[in-house]
Structures are given as C-alpha cells and as structure tokens.
Design a protein around this motif. Structure first.
Motif: not given
Length: 334
Positions: A8-15
């Motif tokens: 699982l790759f965790i994504l978030f704003d500004g990655v």
C-alpha cells in the motif's frame, strides 16, 4: 504456490511524485519478472500494488501532478508492506505532515509486516512513534532536524537507506528506488533485484550502507573544463598513475599550481580526492562483482591487497571481506 504480497502506497496532498513513482515502477517490474518464472502465483504477480489517501480523495503532488488513489486509506485492508513517501514544505521550509496519515500509521503500521519510508516520509513514521529506539535515515538536508525533533530515533546521515527490523527508511527521492530493490531482493532474491535494476537502466544498484553522496557529488565540480576532465579521468581510471605529478602533467600545469587550483575549485586536495575515488570504486566492485579481493584491489588502483585493507579499516572500520559480507555477497576467494 508463491505468496502475493499486498503493498500500500500512502498518498496525501504535497506528496513528492518521484517518491511514489520510483518504488512503484520497481514493484511493477518485479511482477513482470515473477510472471515469467515458476511456480506462478494465481495472477502471475509477486505484489498486489494499491494506493490510498485519506477519504480516497485525489491528491496534488509537490510538482503539481494529480494522482487518483485506488482506496480510502481508512477503508484499506492492512497490507503486508506499507510505503510512505515524502512530502512538500511550506514557504518557510517547514515540512507539511498530514495528521490523518500519522493517525493511520500509529493505529495500523504495527500490524504490517513491513513499513518503509522514502525521503521525508521518515518524519511521518517518527510522528507516529514508529521509529523510537530504531536506526533511521532521511534526506541529508533533514537528518539534523529529524534527530532534534525525535531524540529517541537513532538518526544516521550517511546511508542511502537503513533497515531496523521491520522498519525501512531511505534518504532523498531516488534512494526510494534503491530501498525498493532491496525489498524485492529480500522477497524474490538477488537475481530479481539485479535484473530489475538493469531493466530500469540504473547506472548502479546501490546498497544501503553506501553513502548518500558519491565522491564527485561530495566534492565541487571544477569550473575549468581542464580540471573537470581530470575529475572524470580519475573516476574512469582509478588503476592508473594518479599521483599529483601525473595529474598535473595531464592538466598541463605545474604540480604546485595544479594542487592549488584543484583544491580551490573542488574543495578537496587531489590526493584525498583520489583516495575517496579508489575506495568508492572498491566498494562498488565488492558489492556488485564476484572478483577476488586481490583483483579488486588492483582494479581500484591500490598497490596491494593490504593497502586496500588499511584504507577500508581507516575509513569504514571494516575489512574488504567484512564489507562484502555486509553487502550481502558471498565471500570470494582472496
């Protein structure tokens, strides 16, 4: 039947986009590698790769690219491996740490078989308390900050990635590729990781104990074309005569003038630059070849195996054979 590992790759704003794309390409290449070798998995894959973000919303990377995740992070099943990329900074240079990601990691990462971070993703792991009492690394420009903010973490500023049990952390950006190749080697073996490195046209497959900067990156690039050519000559011909007199002759300078000019423009005296280059060459050969220690000493430009042994002990505190063993290579004959 070979096990399929959920990643699982965790994504978030500004990655940082490359922190995601680089490791993902390695795992996709590992699936292609695995598909051609028995025993096959049900779908021919070694990894089931998914991306997730808080609320499953699309995120905007630090470079402006929009990524659409597969899952809502809070609805995602606990994976075998979770990978946490680095993120952007505010105008004043402060890191932006997504509180939802930290909360998910605190609650779920202990149930994962492996947790890995790329670049400043280590700060998210540290905020979740996952790095306390462990070795960890991050981008060279942030290691001091990580150590200050999280004194319980044993921060190392040299390696391109570090493993402490089930926690893996890596240095800046492209080192995430090196870390993921190491994960693949751990799962599928050395042949898989080397085959994938060649497929991705990597100049060199780097090991975790390799320093974040090569000799040429740690030193400055000379302004004068003639001195830049000397730097390249040293890198390409470590087994040649690299004495000050020989290098000065090649640069069409007197030895005294060459020493002053080289030191002024690179920040490193020529003798020390040569020593670093030869050590780096020997390390690469120990990591990625099965040549004998004696042959490697010759190829790296050392006058003898004993001279190389002294250089390794002085700089690394290890013998060449010990270094090769730590790099995961079977010892070659002396």
């Amino acid at each position: 039947m070979t096990k399929v590992r959920d990643v699982l790759f965790i994504l978030f704003d500004g990655v940082v986009g490359l922190d995601v794309a680089g490791p993902l390409e390695v795992l996709a290449a590992a699936n292609a590698y695995r598909a051609g070798r028995p025993p096959a998995t049900p779908d021919g894959a070694a990894y089931r790769i998914r991306t997730a973000s808080p609320q499953g919303r699309a995120v905007r990377t630090s470079s402006g690219l929009t990524l659409s995740p597969d899952l809502d992070l809070y609805a995602a099943p606990v994976p075998h491996t979770v990978l946490v990329p680095g993120g952007s900074t505010t105008p004043d240079g402060s890191l932006v740490l997504d509180v939802d990601v930290v909360a998910w990691l605190r609650a779920n990462a202990p149930r994962c078989r492996r947790t890995a971070s790329v670049c400043t993703g280590a700060f998210l792991l540290a905020e979740a308390g996952l790095l306390d009492g462990r070795r960890a690394t991050t981008h060279w420009s942030r290691t001091a900050e990580l150590a200050t903010r999280h004194p319980a973490v044993r921060v190392e500023d040299q390696p391109i990635f570090a493993r402490d049990g089930r926690i893996w952390t890596s240095a800046g950006v492209t080192s995430g590729i090196d870390l993921t190749l190491a994960l693949v080697e751990d799962d599928l073996g050395r042949d898989a990781s080397l085959t994938i490195a060649r497929h991705l046209v990597l100049f060199l497959r780097r090991h975790g104990n390799q320093q974040q900067f090569s000799t040429q990156l740690r030193a400055q690039t000379a302004e004068r074309p003639g001195l830049r050519e000397i730097q390249q000559w040293i890198a390409d011909h470590p087994d040649s005569d690299l004495s000050v007199d020989a290098l000065a002759h090649r640069a069409s300078m007197s030895p005294r003038h060459f020493t002053r000019a080289f030191t002024a423009e690179t920040g490193v005296p020529p003798g020390r630059y040569v020593d670093r280059t030869r050590l780096e060459t020997a390390r690469h050969l120990l990591e990625d070849s099965t040549d004998s220690i004696d042959h490697i000493a010759h190829r790296a430009g050392y006058p003898s195996q004993e001279a190389m042994r002294r250089a390794f002990h002085r700089t690394l505190g290890l013998s060449p054979l010990q270094y090769r063993t730590q790099a995961g290579h079977s010892p070659a004959p002396h």
